[in-house]
Scaffold this active site. Structure first.
Site, PDB file in Angstrom:
ATOM      1  N   PRO A 131      65.898  30.606  45.992  1.00  0.00           N
ATOM      2  CA  PRO A 131      65.966  31.991  45.505  1.00  0.00           C
ATOM      3  C   PRO A 131      65.484  33.071  46.480  1.00  0.00           C
ATOM      4  O   PRO A 131      64.499  33.764  46.249  1.00  0.00           O
ATOM      5  CB  PRO A 131      65.083  31.937  44.254  1.00  0.00           C
ATOM      6  CG  PRO A 131      64.069  30.892  44.577  1.00  0.00           C
ATOM      7  CD  PRO A 131      64.810  29.858  45.372  1.00  0.00           C
ATOM      8  N   CYS A 132      66.231  33.262  47.544  1.00  0.00           N
ATOM      9  CA  CYS A 132      65.878  34.306  48.504  1.00  0.00           C
ATOM     10  C   CYS A 132      66.045  35.704  47.912  1.00  0.00           C
ATOM     11  O   CYS A 132      65.457  36.664  48.412  1.00  0.00           O
ATOM     12  CB  CYS A 132      66.681  34.152  49.787  1.00  0.00           C
ATOM     13  SG  CYS A 132      68.456  34.054  49.570  1.00  0.00           S
ATOM     14  N   HIS A 133      66.798  35.824  46.830  1.00  0.00           N
ATOM     15  CA  HIS A 133      66.951  37.130  46.171  1.00  0.00           C
ATOM     16  C   HIS A 133      65.646  37.605  45.543  1.00  0.00           C
ATOM     17  O   HIS A 133      65.500  38.789  45.239  1.00  0.00           O
ATOM     18  CB  HIS A 133      68.067  37.077  45.111  1.00  0.00           C
ATOM     19  CG  HIS A 133      67.811  36.096  44.014  1.00  0.00           C
ATOM     20  ND1 HIS A 133      68.101  34.751  44.146  1.00  0.00           N
ATOM     21  CD2 HIS A 133      67.280  36.252  42.776  1.00  0.00           C
ATOM     22  CE1 HIS A 133      67.766  34.126  43.028  1.00  0.00           C
ATOM     23  NE2 HIS A 133      67.262  35.012  42.179  1.00  0.00           N
TER      24      HIS A 133
END
Length: 176
Positions: A131-133
């Site tokens: 989950p780089c967001h």
């Protein structure tokens, strides 16, 4: 390699798996124009089935309580950053600086560059699953995302993260 397109609320996603794990997710309209002749489009591969199911749950607004097997390819430093990204809880955000501090502590060094962390975050080959967001800039700046800021905002909203208070910083789009 096995590949399949997944139609999501943020556009088509190209899922890529090998025999044992999901290895990539690409925003189809942004990066890909066709499948290579070495790749097989496959709807029945067990890894792709698991990835599709995870995405179905995720895009329904629920936290998936399982994870298909993932195998991102990258340097040891990138792997360490991606492992820390996996620890960011659903519905929460963190900053590049917080990840850098955690990585420095893990490595027993006084500090780590937040910019270096940003570079590793931006090279994440399996966004959404890793989950780089959920990473924002210091002071709550909504920084770039490989799929575009609109997709990042959607993903944050999908997890019920109030991103109305985040400040858009489109000048950093090249970071991610």
């Amino acid at each position: 390699m096995f590949m399949q397109l997944y139609l999501s609320p943020i556009g088509q996603l190209l899922l890529t798996a090998d025999d044992t794990a999901l290895v990539a997710l690409r925003f189809y309209d942004a990066e890909c124009s066709c499948l290579s002749s070495d790749d097989t489009a496959c709807n029945d591969h067990v890894i792709l089935q698991a990835a599709r199911h995870w995405l179905d749950v995720y895009f329904s607004g629920q936290e998936p309580r399982f994870m298909p097997p993932l195998r991102p390819t990258g340097t040891d430093f990138q792997q360490d950053v991606w492992q820390l990204l996996m620890a960011v809880p659903y519905g929460k955000t963190t900053t590049y600086g917080e990840i850098a501090a955690a990585l420095a502590a893990r490595r027993g060094i006084p500090r780590m560059s937040a910019q270096a962390v940003g570079g590793a975050v931006g090279r994440n080959p399996i966004p959404i699953f890793i989950p780089c967001h959920r990473v924002v800039g210091s002071g709550g700046k909504l920084t770039g995302y490989s799929g575009g800021l609109e997709r990042k905002q959607f993903l944050l909203s999908n997890e019920r993260i109030d991103n109305s208070t985040l400040q858009c910083d489109s000048g950093l789009n090249t970071l991610l």
